[in-house]
Scaffold this motif. Structure first.
Motif: not given
Length: 296
Positions: A202-203, A227, A232, A279, A282
């Motif tokens: 998660r950024w 990114d 993934g 995740y 993401h």
């Protein structure tokens, strides 16, 4: 007027950590064009394809249009839109912007400030990059927007953006025993690892914590692909590869497509794996399209 604070507080649609980088991408593009021509304006029909490409490549997986930020950025006080008739923005519809000959430009006060303060443009661009995108994409975004920045320059903007935990990299690389969790790469020069990075799942720009449960040790190639949503992570800690990725060379097949369905390498026993909450984020906000079936 504090332009950095205004940039940091852009009005954006938000819900459950959803990404909405439409305005930041338009601003980065406009800053790049300002460097090239400080007096030039951007006719919507002339830049629409460029902006759509940026949204497709660096925006969220859902479909979107550059007409939205082109119109709505006006409300933040950093952008103006005019038409061939001299009126204000005709709305956020693509047809409205096309048929009225709409042009956009940084707001007059902002253009004046950028002329007075030569370093303001770089500070604004770096703030936009830090607040909305992971570091692995910063240089690529600058190139895409024709921005000339020295990204290594230190900035004193701690009052606007939260600070990273410098221990994150060492903790994550140790947890994965200095190997890429996707391909196993473990290159070193003497005792120093090379080409290995600590990736946030998660950024960080979207609330991702600096801890092992939100980190992966990845080689430089797989970090960028992760990114950008090519790669993934699934519920069973197996690697996802987007069906949208196209590569016909042996390198593309071996280093990307062949990863589909493979289990992660690591973390070592006793280290916490990536948490589902990260995740899942993401998968919703970064990963593009549907995953390929597992390779034999």
């Amino acid at each position: 007027m504090d332009w950095l604070e205004r940039i940091a507080k852009l009005r954006q649609w938000t819900r459950s950590g959803a990404r909405a980088p439409h305005k930041p991408l338009l601003l980065l593009y406009a800053l790049g064009r300002f460097q090239d021509d400080a007096d030039g304006s951007l006719r919507y029909t002339a830049v629409e394809q460029d902006l759509q490409r940026l949204l497709t490549e660096y925006g969220p997986p859902n479909k979107t249009t550059p007409a939205y930020p082109f119109h709505h950025l006006v409300s933040d006080g950093v952008w103006e839109v005019r038409t061939d008739r001299g009126s204000a923005s005709p709305g956020s519809g693509i047809r409205d912007l096309r048929e009225t000959g709409a042009t956009g430009q940084l707001a007059p006060d902002l253009r004046a400030a950028l002329r007075r303060e030569p370093d303001l443009l770089g500070r604004m661009a770096r703030l936009l990059l830090d607040l909305h995108f992971p570091p692995s994409l910063h240089r690529e975004l600058c190139e895409a927007d024709s921005l000339e920045l020295e990204l290594a320059e230190a900035e004193q903007l701690s009052a606007i953006r939260r600070q990273r935990d410098r221990r994150m990299r060492e903790l994550v690389l140790t947890a994965y025993e200095y190997r890429c969790a996707f391909c196993g790469y473990d290159g070193r020069i003497a005792a120093m690892p090379v080409g290995l990075e600590a990736a946030h799942v998660r950024w960080w720009a979207f609330g991702g914590p600096d801890d092992i449960e939100n980190g992966l040790c990845l080689c430089s190639l797989h970090h960028v692909l992760f990114d950008k949503g090519v790669l993934g992570l699934g519920d069973d800690q197996r690697i996802l590869v987007s069906q949208r990725f196209v590569g016909h060379s042996p390198a593309a097949r071996d280093h990307v497509i062949a990863l589909a369905g493979r289990p992660l390498i690591g973390p070592q026993p006793g280290a916490r794996p990536v948490a589902a909450v990260h995740y899942d984020w993401h998968a919703r906000q970064v990963f593009h399209g549907e995953p390929r079936p597992a390779t034999a």
